[in-house]
Design a protein around this motif. Structure first.
Motif, short mmCIF file in Angstrom:
data_model
loop_
_atom_site.label_atom_id
_atom_site.label_comp_id
_atom_site.label_asym_id
_atom_site.label_seq_id
_atom_site.Cartn_x
_atom_site.Cartn_y
_atom_site.Cartn_z
N ILE A 67 0.80 -1.09 -0.03
CA ILE A 67 0.06 -0.11 -0.21
C ILE A 67 0.84 1.11 -0.17
O ILE A 67 0.61 2.24 -0.88
N GLN A 68 2.11 1.13 0.71
CA GLN A 68 2.86 2.32 0.65
C GLN A 68 3.56 2.69 -0.68
O GLN A 68 3.61 3.82 -0.98
N ASN A 69 3.73 1.56 -1.22
CA ASN A 69 4.40 1.65 -2.58
C ASN A 69 3.49 2.46 -3.72
O ASN A 69 3.81 3.03 -4.50
N ALA A 70 2.07 1.77 -3.66
CA ALA A 70 0.98 2.58 -4.20
C ALA A 70 0.76 3.94 -3.92
O ALA A 70 0.82 5.01 -5.06
N THR A 71 1.02 4.25 -2.62
CA THR A 71 0.90 5.84 -2.42
C THR A 71 2.26 6.38 -2.86
O THR A 71 1.68 7.62 -3.30
N ALA A 72 3.16 5.74 -2.72
CA ALA A 72 4.35 6.56 -3.28
C ALA A 72 4.38 6.77 -4.78
O ALA A 72 4.91 7.85 -5.26
N LEU A 73 3.68 5.90 -5.45
CA LEU A 73 3.88 6.03 -6.62
C LEU A 73 2.73 7.09 -7.22
O LEU A 73 3.28 7.88 -8.03
N SER A 74 1.76 7.11 -6.66
CA SER A 74 0.80 8.24 -6.93
C SER A 74 1.33 9.44 -6.42
O SER A 74 1.34 10.60 -7.21
N LEU A 75 2.06 9.69 -5.57
CA LEU A 75 2.79 10.89 -5.11
C LEU A 75 3.72 11.35 -6.15
O LEU A 75 4.15 12.58 -6.33
N PHE A 76 4.74 10.44 -6.53
CA PHE A 76 5.75 10.59 -7.34
C PHE A 76 5.23 11.16 -8.77
O PHE A 76 5.95 11.70 -9.38
N TYR A 77 4.07 10.73 -9.06
CA TYR A 77 3.53 11.05 -10.30
C TYR A 77 3.42 12.65 -10.23
O TYR A 77 3.47 13.33 -10.98
N SER A 78 2.88 13.17 -8.80
CA SER A 78 2.59 14.63 -8.62
C SER A 78 3.80 15.23 -8.62
O SER A 78 3.85 16.36 -8.85
N VAL A 79 4.98 14.63 -7.92
CA VAL A 79 6.23 15.32 -7.65
C VAL A 79 6.59 16.19 -9.00
O VAL A 79 7.09 17.22 -8.96
#
Length: 671
Positions: free
Chosen positions: A424-436
């Motif tokens: 779940i953290q990986n999925a969250t980080a991926l969505s955040l990374f797209y926004s970064v």
């Protein structure tokens, strides 16, 4: 950002992890179903209140029940307690009882007052509980979950060489322009001031808080002006509490953005030259801070045509990011650098501007139409330059590990190899990374130009006159750019869960992570009501318990009293004080009917058709009693056993009119 349509809001049971497993258990219903549940709970509380009064009445009645004879006021109190269906009705009857006995019994008020107060308190308590049963929706908060089949985001295709160049550019630019415009509007309403507009309360937090401070120049050498640097820092942004990704503590991710800006020197990096266009000589000034990826500008980072000042209005603002070959002073491998060029054009100020980016101290003496002299101030230089270094960081709160503060590209390896995220953290980080990627300062400016400037708000209708600017205007603008990036982060997280608001040609839609797609919270009812499961459960359990006890208390206690001969007279008094049993006693006292079921809830005659009971002909208008003799139809009234009916004298009309009867007269009336 507008709230997702109704089809994108999850209805059903879910856990709001902001409050934990128990307090956070929530049910979200449509407005119609939620209204029905609210109404049901209000009615249910009222019924539970009546049941609770039934319990109190039983306990008081049994406590007061005495063996032998007592005065009439006692028996009337007992009858009221036995037969009152609501605390309000009981309070009123007990009040009337105290009033009518005030002359015959000096202590009638004191004997009834405790029961009146108890009944009123019971009534008020459950009335308030009924009203506030609706408050359990507030206990659950106004947060709902997004549940959309369109969850995901758009990215540029991996191979853009197979599509027209215009299509490869227009799609991403259109996406960025729309997102930036919406984020700018939101940031102006909800950042840097007390949030006022209704849109400020759609995201889990109205805004993402950040700090600012003056620091040293973030770039090497002496490229910065004397104003130094200005740093903006979000601190660690929690994916759950701030961004609304509903998750347990162990599944959360924290993210941080730090931006440090500085006004750059221009004279050492500018070159003035002439060019001929259509036979006309034009004067240009070029600024050399390095090459921009994908942009070719005759070896200059930015060129400004000084001839454009004539007839131009307002500011000009150009932003570049991705400097592929910047000058050494701006070459930050641990940050993404954005450089912005501000041309004031024909803008003049009514007072000197000491801000280093907008600086305007040269006086321009003018005369108005009335002949009065006045002074306006023009910029000290053609172009002002501001550079910002953006750094990003991810943190795993479950194990305390963090990436270094670095550029977007520098995040990839540490996230994958150092933080030890779960799925779940990986999925969250991926969505955040797209926004970064879109958190870089360049994306807050380049699609808007001067509309991104707060200084533009102070220009008059001609866009050339400003009353003046504070000496820290460049810091205000840097904070505005930073606010836009934060608003965009909030916006993009919701758009990820709800699905992009528009389709973009030339871009590829990527389906979002299935688990993460159902975890995004937003605020605002939007046609839905959320209820606390704990609140609903408490109301239903306590109310149901009161109702159940009120139904079984009488038979259970009665059985125990009869079975063990435990003050059995109390059981008998409870039974005969019931209104139908009191009626039976009245009929039997008048010798009417043959009755059975003397301690049942409903007494009955031996024959409902043959045994008629009631008033005889012409009852006394002032003191009616059941007659012992007379006929109702074909039946002789008052016959209890075989034989002639017993005649009993009754009071005359004149006696009945008398305000007070003697004991003998009363005995005749009740005989």
């Amino acid at each position: 950002m507008s709230l997702p349509p109704e089809s994108h809001i999850f209805t059903g049971a879910w856990i709001n992890w902001s409050r934990g497993l128990i307090l956070g258990s929530t049910i979200t219903l449509s407005q119609r179903d939620g209204t029905l549940l609210t109404a049901f709970l209000g009615i249910f509380v009222t019924v539970a209140g009546a049941a609770f009064w039934r319990i109190l009445s039983f306990l008081i009645h049994q406590y007061q029940a005495k063996q032998g004879v007592t005065d009439a006021i006692h028996h009337q109190q007992q009858a009221i307690l036995r037969n009152s269906s609501s605390p309000g009705g009981a309070a009123w009857q007990l009040t009337q009882l105290a009033w009518y006995w005030r002359r015959s019994a000096a202590n009638s008020i004191l004997r009834s007052l405790p029961f009146i107060i108890l009944a009123i308190c019971n009534m008020l308590l459950f009335a308030v509980a009924g009203v506030f049963s609706a408050e359990i929706t507030k206990a659950a908060g106004n947060e709902t979950l997004i549940h959309s089949p369109s969850c995901g985001y758009y990215v540029s295709p991996a191979n853009q060489t197979e599509m027209p160049t215009s299509q490869a550019i227009i799609g991403p630019n259109f996406l960025t322009a729309n997102d930036t415009l919406a984020a700018t509007t939101y940031s102006r309403e909800c950042y840097g001031q007390e949030p006022s507009g209704s849109q400020c309360y759609q995201y889990p937090k109205p805004n993402i808080a950040f700090t600012n401070q003056t620091v040293a120049c973030p770039f090497e050498g002496e490229i910065c002006r004397d104003s130094g640097g200005f740093m903006l820092d979000t601190g660690l942004i929690d994916s759950h509490t701030t961004l609304g990704i509903n998750a347990r503590h162990s599944d959360r991710v924290q993210y941080r953005k730090v931006t440090t800006c500085a006004v750059l020197r221009t004279l050492p990096y500018q070159t003035m030259y002439n060019i001929t266009v259509g036979g006309e000589v034009q004067q240009l000034v070029g600024y050399s801070y390095g090459k921009i990826a994908g942009i070719g500008l005759n070896n200059y980072t930015y060129e400004y045509n000084m001839n454009d000042v004539i007839g131009s209005n307002g500011y000009e603002l150009v932003a570049y990011g991705g400097m592929s070959d910047g000058i050494p002073a701006l070459n930050r491998t641990d940050a993404d650098v954005t450089i912005m060029f501000l041309a004031s054009n024909a803008v003049e100020y009514r007072s000197p501007v000491l801000d280093p980016w907008f600086q305007a101290t040269f006086p321009n003496n003018l005369t108005d139409t009335s002949g009065s002299n006045f002074t306006q101030y023009v910029p000290d230089f053609w172009v002002g330059v501001l550079a910002c270094a953006d750094q990003f960081q991810f943190h795993n709160p479950a194990n305390g590990r963090s990436t270094p503060l670095t550029s977007m590209a520098g995040l990839v390896n540490p996230i994958e190899n150092k933080l030890e995220f779960n799925n779940i953290q990986n999925a969250t980080a991926l969505s955040l990374f797209y926004s970064v990627n879109y958190q870089q300062t360049v994306y807050s400016v380049y699609s808007q130009g001067p509309r991104a400037l707060r200084a533009s708000d102070s220009l008059d209708g001609s866009d050339v006159i400003s009353p003046g600017l504070p000496k820290n205007q460049w810091q205000i603008e840097a904070a505005q750019f930073f606010s836009i990036s934060m608003a965009k982060l909030q916006q993009m997280m919701v758009n990820y869960a709800a699905g992009p608001p528009h389709a973009y040609d030339g871009m590829v839609f990527v389906k979002g992570n299935e688990t993460l797609c159902g975890m995004q919270k937003i605020r605002g009812n939007n046609g839905f009501l959320s209820f606390s499961v704990l609140g609903v459960a408490i109301i239903l359990i306590l109310g149901g318990l009161f109702i159940l006890i009120s139904l079984v208390l009488d038979p259970v206690v009665g059985f125990v009293r009869q079975r063990f001969n435990w003050d059995d007279h109390k059981r008998l008094q409870w039974a005969v004080d019931e209104k139908l049993q009191l009626q039976r006693l009245a009929f039997e006292g008048a010798g009417q009917g043959r009755w059975k079921g003397g301690v049942d809830s409903i007494p009955t005659t031996l024959s409902s058709r043959e045994e008629l009971v009631g008033f005889g002909d012409n009852p006394n208008k002032y003191h009616p009693v059941y007659a012992r003799h007379g006929y109702f139809g074909n039946q002789s009234v008052g016959v209890v056993t075989e034989g002639s009916p017993v005649s009993t004298p009754t009071a005359t009309v004149e006696e009945s009119k008398t305000a007070a009867f003697t004991s003998r007269e009363s005995g005749r009336l009740l005989a």
